[in-house]
Motif scaffolding. Sequence first.
Motif, short mmCIF file in Angstrom:
data_model
loop_
_atom_site.label_atom_id
_atom_site.label_comp_id
_atom_site.label_asym_id
_atom_site.label_seq_id
_atom_site.Cartn_x
_atom_site.Cartn_y
_atom_site.Cartn_z
N VAL A 21 -4.93 7.73 4.57
CA VAL A 21 -5.46 7.21 3.07
C VAL A 21 -4.34 6.51 2.44
O VAL A 21 -3.25 7.00 2.49
CB VAL A 21 -5.88 8.49 2.23
CG1 VAL A 21 -6.42 8.13 1.09
CG2 VAL A 21 -7.10 9.35 2.99
N TYR A 22 -4.78 5.44 1.72
CA TYR A 22 -3.78 4.40 1.28
C TYR A 22 -4.11 4.00 -0.05
O TYR A 22 -5.38 3.88 -0.17
CB TYR A 22 -3.47 3.24 2.07
CG TYR A 22 -2.93 3.59 3.82
CD1 TYR A 22 -1.65 3.79 4.04
CD2 TYR A 22 -3.82 3.65 4.60
CE1 TYR A 22 -1.36 4.28 5.19
CE2 TYR A 22 -3.88 4.04 5.87
CZ TYR A 22 -2.24 4.33 6.28
OH TYR A 22 -2.08 4.97 7.24
N GLN A 23 -3.09 4.05 -1.08
CA GLN A 23 -3.63 3.87 -2.39
C GLN A 23 -2.85 2.55 -2.85
O GLN A 23 -1.77 2.24 -2.42
CB GLN A 23 -2.99 5.07 -3.03
CG GLN A 23 -3.73 5.18 -4.47
CD GLN A 23 -3.09 6.52 -5.16
OE1 GLN A 23 -2.17 6.82 -4.91
NE2 GLN A 23 -4.14 7.13 -5.98
N PRO A 32 -1.09 0.68 -5.50
CA PRO A 32 -0.13 1.21 -6.73
C PRO A 32 -0.74 0.59 -8.12
O PRO A 32 -1.26 -0.33 -8.05
CB PRO A 32 1.23 0.62 -6.52
CG PRO A 32 1.13 0.26 -5.15
CD PRO A 32 -0.19 -0.11 -4.49
N SER A 33 -0.90 1.37 -9.16
CA SER A 33 -1.25 1.04 -10.42
C SER A 33 -0.86 -0.33 -10.99
O SER A 33 0.43 -0.69 -10.87
CB SER A 33 -1.22 2.10 -11.36
OG SER A 33 0.07 2.29 -11.75
N LYS A 38 -9.64 1.01 -4.98
CA LYS A 38 -8.33 1.77 -5.34
C LYS A 38 -7.69 2.36 -4.08
O LYS A 38 -6.57 2.26 -3.87
CB LYS A 38 -8.70 2.96 -6.34
CG LYS A 38 -9.18 2.68 -7.80
CD LYS A 38 -9.47 3.89 -8.48
CE LYS A 38 -10.04 3.56 -9.92
NZ LYS A 38 -10.46 4.62 -10.47
N GLU A 39 -8.53 2.88 -3.25
CA GLU A 39 -7.92 3.44 -2.29
C GLU A 39 -8.61 2.96 -0.81
O GLU A 39 -9.79 2.47 -0.87
CB GLU A 39 -8.13 4.97 -2.21
CG GLU A 39 -7.25 5.69 -2.96
CD GLU A 39 -7.77 7.24 -3.15
OE1 GLU A 39 -8.90 7.66 -2.70
OE2 GLU A 39 -6.76 7.99 -3.72
N TRP A 74 0.93 -1.17 0.03
CA TRP A 74 0.02 0.02 -0.05
C TRP A 74 0.84 1.04 0.01
O TRP A 74 2.04 1.51 0.45
CB TRP A 74 -0.82 0.04 1.18
CG TRP A 74 -1.87 -1.15 1.26
CD1 TRP A 74 -1.88 -2.32 1.84
CD2 TRP A 74 -3.51 -1.17 0.63
NE1 TRP A 74 -3.04 -2.99 1.43
CE2 TRP A 74 -3.74 -2.28 0.90
CE3 TRP A 74 -3.92 -0.07 -0.14
CZ2 TRP A 74 -5.12 -2.55 0.40
CZ3 TRP A 74 -4.99 -0.54 -0.41
CH2 TRP A 74 -5.57 -1.74 -0.38
N ARG A 75 0.56 2.22 -0.88
CA ARG A 75 1.23 3.61 -0.87
C ARG A 75 0.38 4.57 0.07
O ARG A 75 -0.71 4.91 -0.50
CB ARG A 75 1.40 3.92 -2.38
CG ARG A 75 2.31 5.09 -2.29
CD ARG A 75 2.33 5.62 -4.03
NE ARG A 75 3.09 4.36 -4.62
CZ ARG A 75 2.73 4.20 -5.81
NH1 ARG A 75 1.79 4.92 -6.77
NH2 ARG A 75 3.20 3.32 -6.66
N GLN A 76 1.05 4.98 1.13
CA GLN A 76 0.40 6.07 2.02
C GLN A 76 0.35 7.36 1.30
O GLN A 76 1.06 7.87 0.64
CB GLN A 76 1.28 6.00 3.20
CG GLN A 76 0.60 7.16 4.28
CD GLN A 76 1.19 7.49 5.52
OE1 GLN A 76 1.51 6.31 6.13
NE2 GLN A 76 1.37 8.48 5.89
N LYS A 77 -0.93 7.83 0.98
CA LYS A 77 -1.20 9.14 0.61
C LYS A 77 -1.05 10.22 1.63
O LYS A 77 -0.63 11.42 1.50
CB LYS A 77 -2.47 9.37 -0.18
CG LYS A 77 -2.42 8.78 -1.47
CD LYS A 77 -3.86 8.94 -2.39
CE LYS A 77 -4.04 10.13 -2.86
NZ LYS A 77 -5.44 10.28 -3.63
N ILE A 78 -1.95 9.86 2.74
CA ILE A 78 -1.70 10.93 3.86
C ILE A 78 -2.10 10.18 5.05
O ILE A 78 -2.86 9.39 5.07
CB ILE A 78 -2.73 12.15 3.52
CG1 ILE A 78 -2.50 13.40 4.41
CG2 ILE A 78 -4.34 11.72 3.54
CD1 ILE A 78 -3.27 14.49 3.86
#
Lengths: 200, 204
Positions: B105-107, B109-110, B170-171, B62-66
């Motif tokens: 918020v975690y994204q 990755p595509s 997605k998120e 997971w990629r952390q957005k904020i």
Amino acid sequence: MNTMIRYPLAAAVLAVGVGFNVLAGPLPGQVDFGKFTPPGDGGQFVEVQVNSNLLSLAAQVVEKQQPDAAKLLRSVQLVHVNVVGLTDGNRAELEKRVRQIRHDLDAQGWDHNVSVQGKDGQDVGIYTKTRGGEALAGLAITVIQPREQVVLINIVGDIRPEQVAALGDKLDIKPLKDVGAALKDASPKEKAPKESAPEN
Amino acid sequence: MNPSPVPPVRRLPARRLWLWALLLTPVLLLVVLGVGVASCFHLGSDAWALRDGLMKSGSVEWRQKIALNANYLTVGTVRAGLSFVKLDPGARAALQSVRSAGVGVYQLPSGTPQPDRATMLDAADSAMTGCGWERVVGVMDGKDLVAIYVPGKNVSVHSLKCCVMVFNGKEMVLVSARGNPEPLVTYALKQPGFRDQARWLAQR
């Protein structure tokens, strides 16, 4: 000497208490639907379990504005809802399981108050377990919607049908009024012989 | 035998103590401020436990957005500051209800394959029940997954905690909040359209 008696006595009371607690089964009107596996392919799956802690908290919150609703919330100990979407993979198993639940409820002495077979194959069963002469200890609703989902609802507590109906009247919520009326009919005082009515 | 002489206690002069205090105060203030600011960008312990359980559950990176966190002090300061401002009653009720809150918020990755929602829910359940929380609501529909947790014991109307996980394919959003729902519920019940909305919800 006092201490010598007090401590073993306290330990014994504690042990008995723990023993009773361990032996204590589920609540009188509680139904164990078992664990459901969410369907694959993004099928619908809903699980709601609200226990007495949270219900009593909700009652506290609405106490001032809606005392009737608070009273009703206080009389409920558990609300359990399962909705599982039907797919080709789980349809047969789930329908069989719901029928087994109904069979178990019948075997455990629950009253089968309402049975509706809809035109589109919808199959609804409403079961109640009475507490004394005026209240219901539990309510179980099973719904099979053949191409959509199965729904299982269990409400446990000391449910007074007139409370449900009164709340429905006060808030002018027809489904609540209908449930209240159905429960009134199902209550032991006024219970008529069981009807199985196909929906026209 | 003569008793050994007690060495005289050397006391720091009061002026020197004041000097040390004066020097250390800004440093301490800076540390407190730094910790406070840093804590605003980290999730609270409950949401962190949920996040940790989910991160460890699958092979998804997971990629952390904020990640934002507002503790009692921050929320209290905001509430005090806004008490002089004319606010919408709904916003004021919400502000009065919240004591602390955190959101992450975690994204995905595509190109990452979709994680299994049932596995995610199981992982979240394990993480939260391990901390004494219970799942009240769990919903999976299409790509969406929603889970709401509350503490299993010591639930109080004046300090209700809850943790929410939402994943839309997605998120993933993790929210933890503590507060007193009473002002918000009172406001909602006073709304003229409340009965219509309750009727609408009951009919669903």
